[in-house]
Design an enzyme around this catalytic site. Structure first.
Site, PDB file in Angstrom:
ATOM      1  N   ASN A 178       0.847  -1.191   0.000  1.00 63.40           N
ATOM      2  CA  ASN A 178       0.000   0.000   0.000  1.00 63.40           C
ATOM      3  C   ASN A 178       0.885   1.244   0.000  1.00 63.40           C
ATOM      4  OD1 ASN A 178      -1.847   2.024   0.457  1.00 63.40           O
ATOM      5  ND2 ASN A 178      -2.266   1.452   2.593  1.00 63.40           N
ATOM      6  N   LYS A 200      -0.029   4.216  -0.189  1.00 62.61           N
ATOM      7  CA  LYS A 200      -0.744   5.361   0.410  1.00 62.61           C
ATOM      8  C   LYS A 200      -0.643   6.569  -0.532  1.00 62.61           C
ATOM      9  CE  LYS A 200       0.497   3.503   4.860  1.00 62.61           C
ATOM     10  NZ  LYS A 200       0.198   3.574   6.264  1.00 62.61           N
ATOM     11  N   HIS A 210      -9.566   0.768   4.939  1.00 65.10           N
ATOM     12  CA  HIS A 210      -8.272   1.026   5.602  1.00 65.10           C
ATOM     13  C   HIS A 210      -8.510   1.943   6.798  1.00 65.10           C
ATOM     14  CE1 HIS A 210      -4.178   2.341   6.326  1.00 65.10           C
ATOM     15  NE2 HIS A 210      -3.788   1.286   5.634  1.00 65.10           N
ATOM     16  N   GLU A 263      -6.881   4.324   7.956  1.00 62.20           N
ATOM     17  CA  GLU A 263      -6.668   5.760   7.743  1.00 62.20           C
ATOM     18  C   GLU A 263      -7.937   6.408   7.204  1.00 62.20           C
ATOM     19  OE1 GLU A 263      -3.057   5.470   5.441  1.00 62.20           O
ATOM     20  OE2 GLU A 263      -1.983   4.875   7.248  1.00 62.20           O
ATOM     21  N   GLU A 265      -5.291  -5.245  10.572  1.00 62.66           N
ATOM     22  CA  GLU A 265      -4.313  -4.178  10.730  1.00 62.66           C
ATOM     23  C   GLU A 265      -4.617  -3.398  12.008  1.00 62.66           C
ATOM     24  OE1 GLU A 265      -2.406  -3.001   6.803  1.00 62.66           O
ATOM     25  OE2 GLU A 265      -4.225  -1.843   6.939  1.00 62.66           O
ATOM     26  N   GLY A 325       2.141   2.287  10.615  1.00 62.35           N
ATOM     27  CA  GLY A 325       3.034   3.437  10.442  1.00 62.35           C
ATOM     28  C   GLY A 325       3.734   3.876  11.717  1.00 62.35           C
ATOM     29  N   SER A 383       3.418  -2.056  10.300  1.00 60.99           N
ATOM     30  CA  SER A 383       4.863  -1.998  10.543  1.00 60.99           C
ATOM     31  C   SER A 383       5.592  -3.297  10.204  1.00 60.99           C
ATOM     32  CB  SER A 383       5.138  -1.558  11.994  1.00 60.99           C
ATOM     33  OG  SER A 383       4.649  -0.253  12.200  1.00 60.99           O
TER      34      SER A 383
HETATM   35  C1  PEP Z   1      -0.827   0.067   5.795  1.00 55.56           C
HETATM   36  O1  PEP Z   1      -0.828   1.189   5.341  1.00 55.56           O
HETATM   37  O2  PEP Z   1      -1.729  -0.729   5.492  1.00 55.56           O
HETATM   38  C2  PEP Z   1       0.257  -0.340   6.695  1.00 55.56           C
HETATM   39  C3  PEP Z   1       0.216  -1.517   7.238  1.00 55.56           C
HETATM   40  O3  PEP Z   1       1.263   0.586   6.893  1.00 55.56           O
HETATM   41  P1  PEP Z   1       2.706   0.315   7.573  1.00 55.56           P
HETATM   42  O4  PEP Z   1       3.238  -0.976   6.994  1.00 55.56           O
HETATM   43  O5  PEP Z   1       3.533   1.494   7.187  1.00 55.56           O
HETATM   44  O6  PEP Z   1       2.498   0.198   9.047  1.00 55.56           O
END
Ligand code: PEP
Length: 254
Positions: free
Chosen positions: A10, A12, A96, A98, A166, A172, A212
């Site tokens: 992803n 983003k 997601h 976010e 997630e 992040g 992460s």
């Molecule tokens: C994501 O955006 O779905 C995600 C898991 O981000 P990150 O790997 O940066 O934590």
């Protein structure tokens, strides 16, 4: 059980045309296990989807990061599922955190989006996950179950859905879930699917972990029996994404 390992990247809201070309070149050069072993899906911002789709190696596919909840029309700024299908984009990420957190997308709205995207022939990476506050209150399983229920109530088939667990506190932040924490929630989600959809859906639906994930922690996570792959944010923009894809080998040797 035949759940093929799945790795999503992803990107983003990142990238310029030049950066995108560089990342795709790196992805195209990377040595990765065959398509029989791992399914790889790259999710650039909408505007780069055609470019990435054209340049990307044929064994990797693309996903949009969102789509509109119903048929397109007078919805300024939105991108419809029909448009994605028309462009030949096979996958879309929905729900997601976010978007749930920053834009207030409710469980029901996400469920509606998943159902509509499927109806237009798209495959869906459906994200669920709890906040730190919810985890500390002991409500992780209730939260992810409610998010999954809102999808289950609206779809008749899970064949084209991958669930991405997630945890919001891991996205992040550099604070990855431990393999045991990920395994516990994945196993609970599978139990929920078994009880509320069917044992077959539970045993065939891929549940991937996101939050992460890096080259350094992916193998240990991949070794857990209910972790069927990853959704990767930050590290998907870096060369280490190839190593994360390679963690599919852990399953093969398990
Ligand atoms: C994501 O955006 O779905 C995600 C898991 O981000 P990150 O790997 O940066 O934590």
């Amino acid at each position: 059980m035949g759940r093929k390992f799945f790795v999503g990247g992803n990107w983003k809201c990142n990238g310029t045309t030049e950066e995108v070309k560089k990342i795709v070149n790196k992805l195209n050069e990377g040595e990765v296990p065959s398509q029989d072993v791992v399914e790889v899906v790259i999710s650039p911002p909408f505007v780069f989807l055609p470019l990435v789709k054209d340049l990307l190696r044929p064994n990797f596919h693309v996903a949009a990061q969102n789509c509109w909840v119903k048929k397109g029309g007078a919805f300024t700024g939105e991108v419809s599922a029909e448009m994605l299908s028309n462009l030949g984009v096979p996958w879309v990420i929905l729900g997601h955190s976010e978007r749930r957190q920053l834009l207030g997308e409710s469980n029901e709205f996400v469920g509606d989006k998943v159902a509509y995207a499927l109806s237009q022939g798209l495959k869906v990476i459906a994200c669920v996950g709890e906040t730190l506050e919810q985890r500390e209150a002991g409500s992780t399983v209730d939260v992810v179950s409610a998010q999954t229920k809102a999808i289950a109530e609206r779809v008749s088939s899970w064949a084209d859905i991958v669930i991405a667990y997630e945890p919001v506190w891991a996205i992040g932040t550099g604070k990855v879930a431990t393999p045991a924490q990920a395994q516990e929630v994945h196993s609970e989600l599978r139990k929920w699917l078994s009880a509320n959809t069917s044992p077959e859906v539970a045993s065939t639906t891929r549940i991937i972990y996101g939050g992460s994930v890096t080259a350094a922690n992916c193998k240990e996570l991949a070794a857990k029996p209910d972790v069927d792959g990853f959704l990767v944010g930050g590290a998907s923009l870096k060369p280490e994404f190839i190593d994360i894809i390679k963690s599919a080998e852990v399953k093969r040797s398990a």
